[in-house]
Design a protein around this motif. Sequence first.
Motif, PDB file in Angstrom:
ATOM      1  N   LEU A 173      10.329   6.178  -3.120  1.00  0.00           N
ATOM      2  CA  LEU A 173      10.159   6.831  -1.823  1.00  0.00           C
ATOM      3  C   LEU A 173      11.083   8.035  -1.675  1.00  0.00           C
ATOM      4  O   LEU A 173      10.755   8.996  -0.967  1.00  0.00           O
ATOM      5  CB  LEU A 173      10.450   5.827  -0.693  1.00  0.00           C
ATOM      6  N   ASN A 174      12.224   7.996  -2.329  1.00  0.00           N
ATOM      7  CA  ASN A 174      13.201   9.083  -2.207  1.00  0.00           C
ATOM      8  C   ASN A 174      12.675  10.409  -2.744  1.00  0.00           C
ATOM      9  O   ASN A 174      13.218  11.469  -2.429  1.00  0.00           O
ATOM     10  CB  ASN A 174      14.493   8.724  -2.952  1.00  0.00           C
ATOM     11  N   GLU A 175      11.625  10.350  -3.569  1.00  0.00           N
ATOM     12  CA  GLU A 175      11.095  11.564  -4.184  1.00  0.00           C
ATOM     13  C   GLU A 175      10.041  12.258  -3.309  1.00  0.00           C
ATOM     14  O   GLU A 175       9.568  13.343  -3.653  1.00  0.00           O
ATOM     15  CB  GLU A 175      10.497  11.238  -5.560  1.00  0.00           C
ATOM     16  N   LEU A 176       9.660  11.637  -2.203  1.00  0.00           N
ATOM     17  CA  LEU A 176       8.661  12.241  -1.327  1.00  0.00           C
ATOM     18  C   LEU A 176       9.189  13.541  -0.728  1.00  0.00           C
ATOM     19  O   LEU A 176      10.326  13.613  -0.269  1.00  0.00           O
ATOM     20  CB  LEU A 176       8.303  11.283  -0.193  1.00  0.00           C
ATOM     21  N   ARG A 177       8.341  14.560  -0.704  1.00  0.00           N
ATOM     22  CA  ARG A 177       8.706  15.844  -0.127  1.00  0.00           C
ATOM     23  C   ARG A 177       7.564  16.366   0.747  1.00  0.00           C
ATOM     24  O   ARG A 177       6.413  15.948   0.583  1.00  0.00           O
ATOM     25  CB  ARG A 177       9.032  16.856  -1.233  1.00  0.00           C
ATOM     26  N   PRO A 178       7.835  17.309   1.635  1.00  0.00           N
ATOM     27  CA  PRO A 178       6.791  17.800   2.538  1.00  0.00           C
ATOM     28  C   PRO A 178       5.569  18.370   1.827  1.00  0.00           C
ATOM     29  O   PRO A 178       4.449  18.278   2.343  1.00  0.00           O
ATOM     30  CB  PRO A 178       7.520  18.881   3.352  1.00  0.00           C
ATOM     31  N   TRP A 179       5.746  18.954   0.658  1.00  0.00           N
ATOM     32  CA  TRP A 179       4.609  19.581  -0.019  1.00  0.00           C
ATOM     33  C   TRP A 179       3.622  18.567  -0.607  1.00  0.00           C
ATOM     34  O   TRP A 179       2.547  18.944  -1.068  1.00  0.00           O
ATOM     35  CB  TRP A 179       5.085  20.542  -1.113  1.00  0.00           C
ATOM     36  N   HIS A 180       3.962  17.287  -0.560  1.00  0.00           N
ATOM     37  CA  HIS A 180       3.031  16.271  -1.045  1.00  0.00           C
ATOM     38  C   HIS A 180       1.892  16.001  -0.056  1.00  0.00           C
ATOM     39  O   HIS A 180       0.881  15.407  -0.424  1.00  0.00           O
ATOM     40  CB  HIS A 180       3.768  14.957  -1.333  1.00  0.00           C
ATOM     41  N   ILE A 181       2.065  16.418   1.204  1.00  0.00           N
ATOM     42  CA  ILE A 181       1.064  16.153   2.245  1.00  0.00           C
ATOM     43  C   ILE A 181       0.374  17.447   2.652  1.00  0.00           C
ATOM     44  O   ILE A 181       1.036  18.471   2.859  1.00  0.00           O
ATOM     45  CB  ILE A 181       1.703  15.502   3.492  1.00  0.00           C
ATOM     46  N   ASN A 182      -0.959  17.403   2.780  1.00  0.00           N
ATOM     47  CA  ASN A 182      -1.750  18.585   3.130  1.00  0.00           C
ATOM     48  C   ASN A 182      -2.504  18.365   4.430  1.00  0.00           C
ATOM     49  O   ASN A 182      -2.839  17.232   4.784  1.00  0.00           O
ATOM     50  CB  ASN A 182      -2.780  18.882   2.032  1.00  0.00           C
ATOM     51  N   ARG A 183      -2.804  19.480   5.110  1.00  0.00           N
ATOM     52  CA  ARG A 183      -3.612  19.418   6.324  1.00  0.00           C
ATOM     53  C   ARG A 183      -4.592  20.597   6.354  1.00  0.00           C
ATOM     54  O   ARG A 183      -4.224  21.723   6.008  1.00  0.00           O
ATOM     55  CB  ARG A 183      -2.747  19.474   7.580  1.00  0.00           C
ATOM     56  N   ASN A 227       0.815  -1.207   0.000  1.00  0.00           N
ATOM     57  CA  ASN A 227       0.000   0.000   0.000  1.00  0.00           C
ATOM     58  C   ASN A 227       0.853   1.264   0.000  1.00  0.00           C
ATOM     59  O   ASN A 227       0.468   2.275  -0.590  1.00  0.00           O
ATOM     60  CB  ASN A 227      -0.946  -0.010   1.200  1.00  0.00           C
ATOM     61  N   LEU A 228       2.017   1.213   0.643  1.00  0.00           N
ATOM     62  CA  LEU A 228       2.918   2.364   0.626  1.00  0.00           C
ATOM     63  C   LEU A 228       3.403   2.648  -0.788  1.00  0.00           C
ATOM     64  O   LEU A 228       3.375   3.796  -1.249  1.00  0.00           O
ATOM     65  CB  LEU A 228       4.108   2.104   1.555  1.00  0.00           C
ATOM     66  N   THR A 229       3.842   1.629  -1.502  1.00  0.00           N
ATOM     67  CA  THR A 229       4.338   1.831  -2.871  1.00  0.00           C
ATOM     68  C   THR A 229       3.216   2.280  -3.804  1.00  0.00           C
ATOM     69  O   THR A 229       3.451   3.046  -4.736  1.00  0.00           O
ATOM     70  CB  THR A 229       4.996   0.556  -3.404  1.00  0.00           C
ATOM     71  N   GLU A 230       1.989   1.839  -3.538  1.00  0.00           N
ATOM     72  CA  GLU A 230       0.860   2.285  -4.360  1.00  0.00           C
ATOM     73  C   GLU A 230       0.536   3.757  -4.108  1.00  0.00           C
ATOM     74  O   GLU A 230       0.172   4.488  -5.036  1.00  0.00           O
ATOM     75  CB  GLU A 230      -0.362   1.412  -4.089  1.00  0.00           C
ATOM     76  N   LEU A 231       0.674   4.211  -2.861  1.00  0.00           N
ATOM     77  CA  LEU A 231       0.478   5.630  -2.565  1.00  0.00           C
ATOM     78  C   LEU A 231       1.526   6.487  -3.273  1.00  0.00           C
ATOM     79  O   LEU A 231       1.212   7.554  -3.816  1.00  0.00           O
ATOM     80  CB  LEU A 231       0.553   5.873  -1.060  1.00  0.00           C
ATOM     81  N   VAL A 232       2.769   6.025  -3.255  1.00  0.00           N
ATOM     82  CA  VAL A 232       3.848   6.747  -3.930  1.00  0.00           C
ATOM     83  C   VAL A 232       3.565   6.845  -5.424  1.00  0.00           C
ATOM     84  O   VAL A 232       3.715   7.909  -6.041  1.00  0.00           O
ATOM     85  CB  VAL A 232       5.203   6.055  -3.661  1.00  0.00           C
ATOM     86  N   ALA A 233       3.134   5.732  -6.015  1.00  0.00           N
ATOM     87  CA  ALA A 233       2.825   5.723  -7.444  1.00  0.00           C
ATOM     88  C   ALA A 233       1.640   6.629  -7.761  1.00  0.00           C
ATOM     89  O   ALA A 233       1.633   7.342  -8.772  1.00  0.00           O
ATOM     90  CB  ALA A 233       2.541   4.287  -7.892  1.00  0.00           C
ATOM     91  N   ALA A 234       0.611   6.635  -6.886  1.00  0.00           N
ATOM     92  CA  ALA A 234      -0.561   7.485  -7.101  1.00  0.00           C
ATOM     93  C   ALA A 234      -0.191   8.964  -7.067  1.00  0.00           C
ATOM     94  O   ALA A 234      -0.840   9.795  -7.712  1.00  0.00           O
ATOM     95  CB  ALA A 234      -1.623   7.186  -6.048  1.00  0.00           C
TER      96      ALA A 234
END
Length: 527
Positions: free
Chosen positions: A473-483, A460-467
């Motif tokens: 995973l190395n491409e994840l950045r803070p601006w990908h998450i919203n609150r 499920n983690l890899t599917e979230l990254v792909a979505a």
Amino acid sequence: MLVRNQFKLLSIIVPLATLVLARFWPPAWWLFAIILPLIALGIYDLLQRKHTILRIYPVIGHMRFIFEYIRPEIQQYFVESDTNGQPVNREFRALVYQRAKGVRDTRPFGTVFDVYRNGYEWVNHSLAPKAVHEKNPRVLFGSPDCLQPYAASPLNISAMSFGALSKNAIMALNKGARIDGFAHNSGEGGLSPYHLRHGGDLIWQIGTGYFGCRNANGEFDEALFTEKAGLEVVKMIEIKLSQGAKPGHGGILPAVKLTQEIADIRHVPMGQDVVSPPAHTAFSTPTGLLEFVARLRELSGGKPVGFKLCIGRKSEFLSICKAMLETGIAPDFITVDGAEGGTGAAPIELTNSVGTPLRDGLIFIHNALIGTGLRDRIRIIASGKVMSAFHMLRLMALGADTINSARAMMFALGCIQSRHCNQDTCPTGVATQNPARYKALDVEDKSVRVANYHASMIKNLTELVAAAGLDSLNELRPWHINRRVDGTETRNYAELYPCISNGSLLSDSGREGCWQTDWNEASANHW
């Protein structure tokens, strides 16, 4: 399942048949309609190996499964929420159970979250989603000083000691780790035979009590450490400075859970609570800590060595950073534990009111290492109430390289969060030393459930990254998450948790506000 259905069928047919017999022989109604079906069901419960609760509480344990059966239809009305508006415990505990059992974990009718409530969080998806490229992602631990680097899974088992958990629980966790290829943190209670029996990768935690590598005076013993650190299954060494559930306080194993076997493994006397000292005796300064890191790396044959802590006074962590710069010694990893982390026994004040929450501690350590130019040399592990792949994703967006989970792994073992861990009366055999209870926990079945849960989380983690339109995973950045922060106002993590620039803390002009104050208080020679 066939045998279980046969017992159910028997419990229906026999009462019906005896209704006829009761007209001619009234005592038969009691014998066949009530007593024999219950005896048959009880025998089945004792012999089956899937449900620990039924083995410990035959017949009456079925009441729990009746409620569990109807819960999916009513749980949305009773969902518990944390301070960020995210449903916890019931919703996510059910999710862990389903993934551990390998059953369908999809949900109909959409989210149970109130998406307009302050604190609701989500990840930005992409209109150009990617295929999943990393089906088995790995994170390499080990600086150039390491002769035996370790390629870890993004998700591993957090520290839980033998003593806090039963021998069967430890074996099930370790075998689950071996089945799906991830790591099992030993906890500070030392390496027991049950950590070693099934050959799963181990992170050996060394706490202030030095259990498993201490002399008669309770001090660190290099010879004992070298002997055990050289085992092939020991992949990394973690020095425990503090724990989120009780920071500034030593670990506690209540006397009621102390057996002679545990006392022998830990080299402690029987008949009293086992309380670790609040601080280490092998070192007393930030520089001393790093020299201890280097020494353990040498004694272990070049395996990755790091330390675990919950952030308290920020100047003290900056003292460690200054010591790294002055000595040139750096740990291979730092485990950040949040104040929301769990434990089997702790004073209530420490559990509720001491220590920095995980996300605040994580972003501080991430920034401190960036600001001192050390981030590329050190991996960060985050630990604290992680139960879903989205929980992992948002911590990785804030700077974590990998995640440790304890609570969810206990749920995978069958923990129902009865909170009897410190009384030795755990109803599922997970957190008890009572053989009548822990022997009901089937190692073979539960190890598969632990492996299933881990595999599902990574999928499920890899599917979230792909979505999100990312390749890794190395491409994840803070601006990908919203609150959602207030009504119609939303912000992303980059706005909520801004990062400082690389090396900025090394010059006076780069330190602003509290960074300057904490930096001035920090010293490599004292905490």
